[in-house]
Design a protein around this motif. Structure first.
Motif, PDB file in Angstrom:
ATOM      1  N   GLY A  53      22.896 -84.170  60.884  1.00  0.00           N
ATOM      2  CA  GLY A  53      23.899 -83.335  61.536  1.00  0.00           C
ATOM      3  C   GLY A  53      23.711 -81.899  61.079  1.00  0.00           C
ATOM      4  N   TYR A  54      24.199 -80.960  61.872  1.00  0.00           N
ATOM      5  CA  TYR A  54      24.029 -79.553  61.531  1.00  0.00           C
ATOM      6  C   TYR A  54      25.002 -79.118  60.436  1.00  0.00           C
ATOM      7  CZ  TYR A  54      21.030 -78.767  65.591  1.00  0.00           C
ATOM      8  OH  TYR A  54      20.001 -78.794  66.488  1.00  0.00           O
ATOM      9  N   TYR A  55      24.577 -78.152  59.655  1.00  0.00           N
ATOM     10  CA  TYR A  55      25.453 -77.516  58.666  1.00  0.00           C
ATOM     11  C   TYR A  55      25.104 -76.030  58.626  1.00  0.00           C
ATOM     12  CZ  TYR A  55      21.363 -77.650  55.574  1.00  0.00           C
ATOM     13  OH  TYR A  55      20.105 -77.475  55.042  1.00  0.00           O
ATOM     14  N   THR A  56      26.074 -75.208  58.267  1.00  0.00           N
ATOM     15  CA  THR A  56      25.832 -73.772  58.142  1.00  0.00           C
ATOM     16  C   THR A  56      25.457 -73.446  56.699  1.00  0.00           C
ATOM     17  OG1 THR A  56      28.183 -73.352  57.743  1.00  0.00           O
ATOM     18  CG2 THR A  56      27.393 -73.164  60.012  1.00  0.00           C
ATOM     19  N   THR A  57      24.644 -72.419  56.534  1.00  0.00           N
ATOM     20  CA  THR A  57      24.201 -72.024  55.210  1.00  0.00           C
ATOM     21  C   THR A  57      24.089 -70.508  55.125  1.00  0.00           C
ATOM     22  OG1 THR A  57      22.441 -72.242  53.553  1.00  0.00           O
ATOM     23  CG2 THR A  57      21.765 -72.296  55.869  1.00  0.00           C
ATOM     24  N   ASN A  58      24.385 -69.969  53.955  1.00  0.00           N
ATOM     25  CA  ASN A  58      24.229 -68.527  53.732  1.00  0.00           C
ATOM     26  C   ASN A  58      22.872 -68.195  53.143  1.00  0.00           C
ATOM     27  OD1 ASN A  58      26.798 -67.722  54.659  1.00  0.00           O
ATOM     28  ND2 ASN A  58      27.724 -68.332  52.726  1.00  0.00           N
ATOM     29  N   SER A  59      22.099 -69.202  52.749  1.00  0.00           N
ATOM     30  CA  SER A  59      20.782 -68.986  52.147  1.00  0.00           C
ATOM     31  C   SER A  59      19.773 -69.950  52.761  1.00  0.00           C
ATOM     32  CB  SER A  59      20.835 -69.200  50.632  1.00  0.00           C
ATOM     33  OG  SER A  59      21.745 -68.303  50.018  1.00  0.00           O
ATOM     34  N   ILE A  60      18.542 -69.485  52.922  1.00  0.00           N
ATOM     35  CA  ILE A  60      17.484 -70.366  53.399  1.00  0.00           C
ATOM     36  C   ILE A  60      16.540 -70.661  52.232  1.00  0.00           C
ATOM     37  CG2 ILE A  60      17.705 -69.557  55.759  1.00  0.00           C
ATOM     38  CD1 ILE A  60      15.162 -67.911  55.381  1.00  0.00           C
ATOM     39  N   TYR A  61      16.140 -71.910  52.108  1.00  0.00           N
ATOM     40  CA  TYR A  61      15.361 -72.374  50.963  1.00  0.00           C
ATOM     41  C   TYR A  61      13.893 -72.535  51.345  1.00  0.00           C
ATOM     42  CZ  TYR A  61      19.714 -72.901  48.472  1.00  0.00           C
ATOM     43  OH  TYR A  61      20.908 -72.625  47.851  1.00  0.00           O
ATOM     44  N   PRO A  62      13.027 -72.449  50.355  1.00  0.00           N
ATOM     45  CA  PRO A  62      11.583 -72.456  50.646  1.00  0.00           C
ATOM     46  C   PRO A  62      11.134 -73.671  51.454  1.00  0.00           C
ATOM     47  CG  PRO A  62      11.967 -71.807  48.375  1.00  0.00           C
ATOM     48  CD  PRO A  62      13.291 -72.252  48.913  1.00  0.00           C
ATOM     49  N   PHE A  63      10.343 -73.404  52.490  1.00  0.00           N
ATOM     50  CA  PHE A  63       9.642 -74.423  53.270  1.00  0.00           C
ATOM     51  C   PHE A  63      10.560 -75.399  53.989  1.00  0.00           C
ATOM     52  CE2 PHE A  63       7.146 -73.264  49.451  1.00  0.00           C
ATOM     53  CZ  PHE A  63       6.226 -72.440  50.084  1.00  0.00           C
ATOM     54  N   GLU A  64      11.794 -74.965  54.259  1.00  0.00           N
ATOM     55  CA  GLU A  64      12.709 -75.749  55.083  1.00  0.00           C
ATOM     56  C   GLU A  64      12.957 -74.994  56.390  1.00  0.00           C
ATOM     57  OE1 GLU A  64      16.241 -76.856  53.036  1.00  0.00           O
ATOM     58  OE2 GLU A  64      15.185 -77.827  51.393  1.00  0.00           O
ATOM     59  N   GLY A  65      13.280 -75.726  57.455  1.00  0.00           N
ATOM     60  CA  GLY A  65      13.486 -75.113  58.754  1.00  0.00           C
ATOM     61  C   GLY A  65      14.961 -74.880  59.051  1.00  0.00           C
ATOM     62  N   TYR A  66      15.262 -73.772  59.721  1.00  0.00           N
ATOM     63  CA  TYR A  66      16.639 -73.413  60.059  1.00  0.00           C
ATOM     64  C   TYR A  66      16.699 -72.881  61.487  1.00  0.00           C
ATOM     65  CZ  TYR A  66      17.228 -73.695  55.020  1.00  0.00           C
ATOM     66  OH  TYR A  66      17.246 -74.133  53.722  1.00  0.00           O
ATOM     67  N   PHE A  67      17.846 -73.107  62.142  1.00  0.00           N
ATOM     68  CA  PHE A  67      18.053 -72.631  63.502  1.00  0.00           C
ATOM     69  C   PHE A  67      18.923 -71.375  63.482  1.00  0.00           C
ATOM     70  CE2 PHE A  67      17.027 -77.088  64.062  1.00  0.00           C
ATOM     71  CZ  PHE A  67      16.173 -77.064  65.149  1.00  0.00           C
TER      72      PHE A  67
END
Length: 205
Positions: A53-67
């Motif tokens: 399921g989708y979740y919101t994030t304030n940070s993006i982590y190495p080698f993970e994908g985000y929309f």
């Protein structure tokens, strides 16, 4: 960055706060901070990861994908490294929110929508304040929640034109005690034999 949903990733060795994103217009090479790009209606404020399921994030982590959704194309995302203290940076929201979540008891998948009210919010379409329905994955989505509004071709204050009637979040103008606001939420359960759980959370008014 192209118009619509973009899949972004962090190729650095440590997490990066979205508040350190820079958006560059390729046409004139003008550069905008994350907050400026949101205020001008170039991009949506929420960055989404996915884990059953989708979740919101304030940070993006190495080698993970985000929309991440953009209202226009021909832009470049520039990620600036920063110290770890900035990972905890969170912008205060100027509106009240209610999150409604749905999940099935024996399937690891969930979905949610966000309703809200704010003094400076617009009852009509405003890109970024009202966030587009999230992408559907190939195959079956066991449960689906979405907010429906009749906004096709409506133009907001930044010149963005609504191209969908389906939204993940919808923030409306605050009201008095003797007034009401109405949201239409569509719901689909592909496994009606499976027990469904609805739960919600909200901040203080």
């Amino acid at each position: 960055i192209q118009k619509g949903w973009n899949l972004i990733s962090n190729s650095l060795v440590r997490p990066i706060s979205k508040y350190n994103f820079e958006v560059i217009h390729l046409e004139d090479n003008s550069t905008y901070t994350f907050d400026q790009a949101v205020a001008y209606g170039f991009i949506q404020p929420s960055v989404y990861g996915f884990d059953n399921g989708y979740y919101t994030t304030n940070s993006i982590y190495p080698f993970e994908g985000y929309f991440w959704h953009a209202a226009r194309g021909e832009m470049l995302l520039k990620i600036r490294p920063h110290d770890f203290n900035q990972l905890s940076m969170v912008a205060e929201k100027d509106h009240w929110e209610l999150s409604i979540n749905a999940s099935l008891s024996n399937i690891e998948f969930n979905d949610k929508v966000v309703l809200g009210m704010g003094e400076n919010a617009d009852d009509g379409f405003k890109y970024g304040e009202d966030e587009i329905e999230l992408p559907k994955f190939i195959g079956n989505n066991p449960v689906d929640l979405v907010i429906e509004e009749n906004w096709i071709e409506f133009e907001d204050e930044n010149g963005n034109i609504a191209e969908s009637n389906l939204y993940y979040s919808n923030i409306k103008k605050s009201i008095n005690a003797d007034q009401s606001q109405i949201w239409k939420i569509n719901f689909k359960n592909e496994y009606p034999e499976s027990p469904l759980y609805l739960y919600w959370s909200f901040g203080e008014l």
